[in-house]
Structures are given as C-alpha cells and as structure tokens.
Design an enzyme around this catalytic site. Sequence first.
Site, mmCIF file in Angstrom:
data_model
loop_
_atom_site.group_PDB
_atom_site.id
_atom_site.type_symbol
_atom_site.label_atom_id
_atom_site.label_comp_id
_atom_site.label_asym_id
_atom_site.label_seq_id
_atom_site.Cartn_x
_atom_site.Cartn_y
_atom_site.Cartn_z
ATOM 1 N N CYS A 166 -62.674 41.793 100.666
ATOM 2 C CA CYS A 166 -61.807 42.122 101.442
ATOM 3 C C CYS A 166 -61.608 41.673 102.786
ATOM 4 C CB CYS A 166 -60.971 43.464 101.352
ATOM 5 S SG CYS A 166 -59.695 44.178 102.186
ATOM 6 N N CYS A 212 -60.219 44.233 105.257
ATOM 7 C CA CYS A 212 -61.379 45.350 105.628
ATOM 8 C C CYS A 212 -62.414 45.166 106.647
ATOM 9 C CB CYS A 212 -61.956 45.540 104.026
ATOM 10 S SG CYS A 212 -60.813 46.128 102.795
#
Length: 104
Positions: free
Chosen positions: A30, A33
């Site tokens: 991600c 993230c």
Amino acid sequence: MPSIEITTENFEQVLADNPIVFLDFWATWCGPCKSFGPVFEAAADANPDIVFGKIDTDAQQELAAGFGIRSVPTLAVIRERIMVFRESGALPASALEQIVAGVR
C-alpha cells in the site's frame, strides 16, 4: 516509544494493559501506508504514554476482518476498550496530533 506489532496473540493483552491504543491497519503493498508510516511512528515517539500498534492486514487477516477493514491505511483508536475513532486514508501529522489531543 516506537510502535509495536499487534497480532491475534497479543491484541487482547495490549488492550487490557493500556487505556489508549492507536491502531494502524496497513499492508506492505500500500503506497499511502508507506507515506503514513513515518507520521504514525513520529506520533508514537512523541506520545510515549499511549500505545501505537501496527496491524499488517495481510498477516493478521482475522483482526482485519474483525474490524471490517476494507481499505488501508485505516486508523482506529481504542480508549478503555471502546473504539472512539476510525478513519481510512493517510492522515497528515497535524490531523493525527489533533486526534491524539481529542482522545486524551
């Protein structure tokens, strides 16, 4: 204090031992993230009286399912075993600081 890894094995104990727990649901693949990670770590270092835990949603699918995680990153805040905040998406440091202040 740096963040800690939260797993199904230590989740209940972390909640039992700490009045405020910030949870970062994330995944290695991600992009957002990766940008939120350092912000989360900085908040952990700045607030040693609060536990900041990271939950890898790929490795901890049972926890992710229990929280109904559909997108990452997702921040959840537990205070005295009650979820008081939850939001998906990478937050800027200023927003995370406001959440910390509000939860206190």
